[in-house]
Design a protein around this motif. Structure first.
Motif, mmCIF file in Angstrom:
data_model
loop_
_atom_site.group_PDB
_atom_site.id
_atom_site.type_symbol
_atom_site.label_atom_id
_atom_site.label_comp_id
_atom_site.label_asym_id
_atom_site.label_seq_id
_atom_site.Cartn_x
_atom_site.Cartn_y
_atom_site.Cartn_z
ATOM 1 N N UNK A 83 0.872 -1.169 0.000
ATOM 2 C CA UNK A 83 0.000 0.000 0.000
ATOM 3 C C UNK A 83 0.910 1.220 0.000
ATOM 4 N N UNK A 84 0.949 1.899 -1.156
ATOM 5 C CA UNK A 84 1.816 3.067 -1.316
ATOM 6 C C UNK A 84 1.114 4.326 -0.824
ATOM 7 N N UNK A 85 1.899 5.349 -0.620
ATOM 8 C CA UNK A 85 1.403 6.670 -0.183
ATOM 9 C C UNK A 85 0.786 6.619 1.212
ATOM 10 N N UNK A 86 1.443 5.888 2.101
ATOM 11 C CA UNK A 86 1.034 5.880 3.511
ATOM 12 C C UNK A 86 2.205 6.422 4.333
ATOM 13 N N UNK A 87 2.241 7.724 4.585
ATOM 14 C CA UNK A 87 3.394 8.356 5.227
ATOM 15 C C UNK A 87 3.439 8.203 6.742
ATOM 16 N N UNK A 88 2.466 7.518 7.336
ATOM 17 C CA UNK A 88 2.410 7.407 8.792
ATOM 18 C C UNK A 88 3.525 6.503 9.323
ATOM 19 N N UNK A 89 3.975 6.717 10.566
ATOM 20 C CA UNK A 89 4.995 5.843 11.159
ATOM 21 C C UNK A 89 4.454 4.427 11.370
ATOM 22 N N UNK A 90 5.351 3.447 11.431
ATOM 23 C CA UNK A 90 4.947 2.039 11.515
ATOM 24 C C UNK A 90 4.084 1.755 12.737
ATOM 25 N N UNK A 91 4.380 2.407 13.875
ATOM 26 C CA UNK A 91 3.642 2.085 15.105
ATOM 27 C C UNK A 91 2.186 2.546 15.073
ATOM 28 N N UNK A 92 1.801 3.275 14.031
ATOM 29 C CA UNK A 92 0.403 3.697 13.887
ATOM 30 C C UNK A 92 -0.455 2.556 13.317
ATOM 31 N N UNK A 93 0.195 1.618 12.620
ATOM 32 C CA UNK A 93 -0.542 0.568 11.914
ATOM 33 C C UNK A 93 -0.844 -0.639 12.799
ATOM 34 N N UNK A 94 -2.028 -1.177 12.607
ATOM 35 C CA UNK A 94 -2.432 -2.442 13.228
ATOM 36 C C UNK A 94 -2.867 -3.365 12.100
ATOM 37 N N UNK A 95 -2.156 -4.472 11.927
ATOM 38 C CA UNK A 95 -2.472 -5.431 10.871
ATOM 39 C C UNK A 95 -2.791 -6.769 11.538
ATOM 40 N N UNK A 96 -3.966 -7.299 11.261
ATOM 41 C CA UNK A 96 -4.398 -8.512 11.954
ATOM 42 C C UNK A 96 -5.193 -9.433 11.034
ATOM 43 N N UNK A 97 -5.255 -10.702 11.436
ATOM 44 C CA UNK A 97 -6.064 -11.702 10.735
ATOM 45 C C UNK A 97 -7.402 -11.821 11.441
ATOM 46 N N UNK A 98 -8.474 -11.862 10.662
ATOM 47 C CA UNK A 98 -9.818 -12.093 11.202
ATOM 48 C C UNK A 98 -10.281 -13.458 10.684
ATOM 49 N N UNK A 99 -9.987 -14.544 11.425
ATOM 50 C CA UNK A 99 -10.297 -15.891 10.921
ATOM 51 C C UNK A 99 -11.778 -16.101 10.620
#
Length: 203
Positions: free
Chosen positions: A106-122
């Motif tokens: 996902x390009x054009x996301x200038x936010x710092x890494x600690x802002x992101x939450x990436x998770x699996x929803x089984x």
């Protein structure tokens, strides 16, 4: 469908192959009328493009839908210039796999890494990306796992962020790796041509 069911569907499809511009291009026509087109790097066997085309309920041919690879962008006209200038900073979501992982960028996301939450929803069979500052939200499935009815595993998921791009990776399960290796062996048996498409019988 199970992994074996999907393998059987691939084997029974009508396949045509074309070798062009350093790529192995394969077109699949399935019994239900759906079409799939793939492009592989001839040198590395890496999947570059996968797209699907479905017929409408009235039988009309629909457009191609990208599953893997860069989204197709039409020619830009002068009238579009201002709009393009305004939208060029919008996030761009695309899938670009490696040999061992499904991978999304996902390009054009200038936010710092600690802002992101990436998770699996089984339960929903999807991956969810969200930010603590509520600037971005995305939910997407992994069609390869859905086709083979394989479960999603949180431990297979990872992500990194660099150069304003979020890279989400999901380690391919062994069933998918085996399927892809066997499929590539079959594709290499097809008598591809450098001049045009040729019908090839399934091995």
């Amino acid at each position: 469908m199970s992994v074996q069911s999907w393998v059987d569907v691939l084997k029974s499809s009508k396949k045509t192959a074309l070798i062009h511009d350093g790529k192995r291009k394969v077109h699949y026509l399935f019994a239900d009328g759906k079409e799939m087109a793939e492009e592989y790097d001839l040198r590395t066997d890496e999947l570059l493009v996968r797209k699907w085309r479905h017929k409408s309920t009235l039988g009309a041919q629909g457009g191609w839908q990208e599953e893997v690879g860069e989204p197709r962008v039409g020619p830009v006209t002068c009238l579009d210039a201002e709009m393009i200038k305004e939208n060029c900073s919008n996030p761009v979501f695309l899938r670009k796999d490696t040999k061992t992982s499904f991978q999304w960028r996902i390009r054009n996301l200038p936010h710092p890494k600690d802002v992101f939450d990436v998770s699996v929803q089984p339960s929903e069979r999807c991956i969810v990306i969200k930010t603590s500052n509520k600037k971005y939200y995305k939910k997407f499935a992994i069609p390869d796992l859905d086709r083979s009815q394989l479960p999603l595993d949180s431990s297979a998921l990872s992500f990194t962020h660099a150069n304003n791009t979020l890279i989400v990776s999901y380690k391919k399960p062994k069933e998918i790796l085996t399927l892809e290796q066997n499929l590539m062996k079959e594709l290499k048996k097809l008598k591809g041509t450098g001049e045009g498409d040729v019908d090839c019988k399934t091995q």
